[in-house]
Design an enzyme around this catalytic site. Sequence first.
Site, PDB file in Angstrom:
ATOM      1  N   TYR A  87      52.258  39.307  50.239  1.00 32.51           N
ATOM      2  CA  TYR A  87      53.659  39.481  49.874  1.00 32.51           C
ATOM      3  C   TYR A  87      53.875  40.836  49.229  1.00 32.51           C
ATOM      4  O   TYR A  87      52.915  41.521  48.836  1.00 32.51           O
ATOM      5  CB  TYR A  87      54.118  38.374  48.917  1.00 32.51           C
ATOM      6  CG  TYR A  87      53.579  38.517  47.505  1.00 32.51           C
ATOM      7  CD1 TYR A  87      54.387  39.009  46.484  1.00 32.51           C
ATOM      8  CD2 TYR A  87      52.266  38.175  47.193  1.00 32.51           C
ATOM      9  CE1 TYR A  87      53.907  39.152  45.184  1.00 32.51           C
ATOM     10  CE2 TYR A  87      51.784  38.305  45.915  1.00 32.51           C
ATOM     11  CZ  TYR A  87      52.596  38.792  44.905  1.00 32.51           C
ATOM     12  OH  TYR A  87      52.106  38.936  43.639  1.00 32.51           O
ATOM     13  N   LYS A 128      47.106  41.967  48.182  1.00 34.22           N
ATOM     14  CA  LYS A 128      48.238  41.319  47.506  1.00 34.22           C
ATOM     15  C   LYS A 128      48.498  39.968  48.164  1.00 34.22           C
ATOM     16  O   LYS A 128      49.492  39.753  48.865  1.00 34.22           O
ATOM     17  CB  LYS A 128      49.482  42.203  47.537  1.00 34.22           C
ATOM     18  CG  LYS A 128      50.520  41.781  46.489  1.00 34.22           C
ATOM     19  CD  LYS A 128      51.601  42.832  46.348  1.00 34.22           C
ATOM     20  CE  LYS A 128      52.674  42.404  45.358  1.00 34.22           C
ATOM     21  NZ  LYS A 128      52.165  42.330  43.972  1.00 34.22           N
ATOM     22  N   GLU A 148      43.667  43.977  34.554  1.00 30.74           N
ATOM     23  CA  GLU A 148      45.109  44.205  34.710  1.00 30.74           C
ATOM     24  C   GLU A 148      45.857  43.004  34.149  1.00 30.74           C
ATOM     25  O   GLU A 148      45.255  42.049  33.676  1.00 30.74           O
ATOM     26  CB  GLU A 148      45.468  44.425  36.178  1.00 30.74           C
ATOM     27  CG  GLU A 148      45.043  43.283  37.089  1.00 30.74           C
ATOM     28  CD  GLU A 148      45.167  43.645  38.563  1.00 30.74           C
ATOM     29  OE1 GLU A 148      45.986  44.503  38.906  1.00 30.74           O
ATOM     30  OE2 GLU A 148      44.427  43.051  39.365  1.00 30.74           O
ATOM     31  N   LEU A 191      44.547  45.192  41.704  1.00 31.20           N
ATOM     32  CA  LEU A 191      45.490  45.506  42.767  1.00 31.20           C
ATOM     33  C   LEU A 191      46.083  46.876  42.462  1.00 31.20           C
ATOM     34  O   LEU A 191      46.597  47.100  41.366  1.00 31.20           O
ATOM     35  CB  LEU A 191      46.601  44.461  42.829  1.00 31.20           C
ATOM     36  CG  LEU A 191      47.711  44.741  43.849  1.00 31.20           C
ATOM     37  CD1 LEU A 191      47.182  44.566  45.267  1.00 31.20           C
ATOM     38  CD2 LEU A 191      48.905  43.843  43.608  1.00 31.20           C
TER      39      LEU A 191
END
Length: 295
Positions: A33, A149, A182, A208
């Site tokens: 996505y 992702k 992250e 990511l």
Amino acid sequence: MPRYSYVNGRYVPHAEAVVHIEDRGFTFADSVYEVVSLIDGYIADEAGHLDRLERSLRELRIPMPMPRKALQLVIREFVRRNRLRNAYIYFQVTRGVAPRDFKFPKDDIKPTLVITHLGSARFDMEARKKAVKKAITVPDIRWKRRDIKSTALVAQVLAKQAAVDKGAYEAWMVDDDGYVTEGASTNAWIVDKNGALITRPADNNKILKGVTRNSIQALCRKEGLKLIERPFTVKDAYAAKEAFTTAAAMITPIVEIDGKKIGDGKLGPVTAKILDLYFDYAADAKRKQERWNEK
């Protein structure tokens, strides 16, 4: 005003937007996505998001549902039908519909493409500067291909809920060696005592590689701001002068982590400058967009 979503070639009322029960995005999270920001009718960082979408699909061996230019036209028609000016646009591509079986379907199935929007959005940078937030740290329990992702986000769901339960905005995930990877839905940044921006490098599939992150890095290089890509520990974050997160055209100042005040507990000058630089770039329809690449 009616709200429309896009499902496999049709713009339908949002309440009627459905996919098949055997869609592999539903049964396996076999899908990817993107979320793009629409700022005053302009799609911010569109090139970078489409670059990353194509790469994620290649890594999962899912074909693009249509050529890139056709997808851009579909997104613009979606924006027009919903009369959107400021919003977050969500689009997802799955491997398609097939009987539930772990291996790839043998039949030539078509990818599923859905597009919707996540409600209205505010891109008022002065208001954003005042919207300082808190974060907590949690163990990073995700799979190893964090560079894709994917919609397989249950670990991030748990991390985000842990933050909510403690009255925080975001959860910064920490690997087994004590380094921040992250946020649950963001990239993590700190500013050290010398004023240098520090963010973890996008190597070894640890994070990511964010599109907003990518553009900020390019802007920093052009502006001559000191940027260091290296892992940093939770202790480094506690000792930082400033901290912030980045996501789809969003930069959020973080003034507290695990109950510890960061810097003076207010928006710092480096974060404020990054906010201004990025918004000037992202909201300018005449400015060339930065391209995203996996390296």
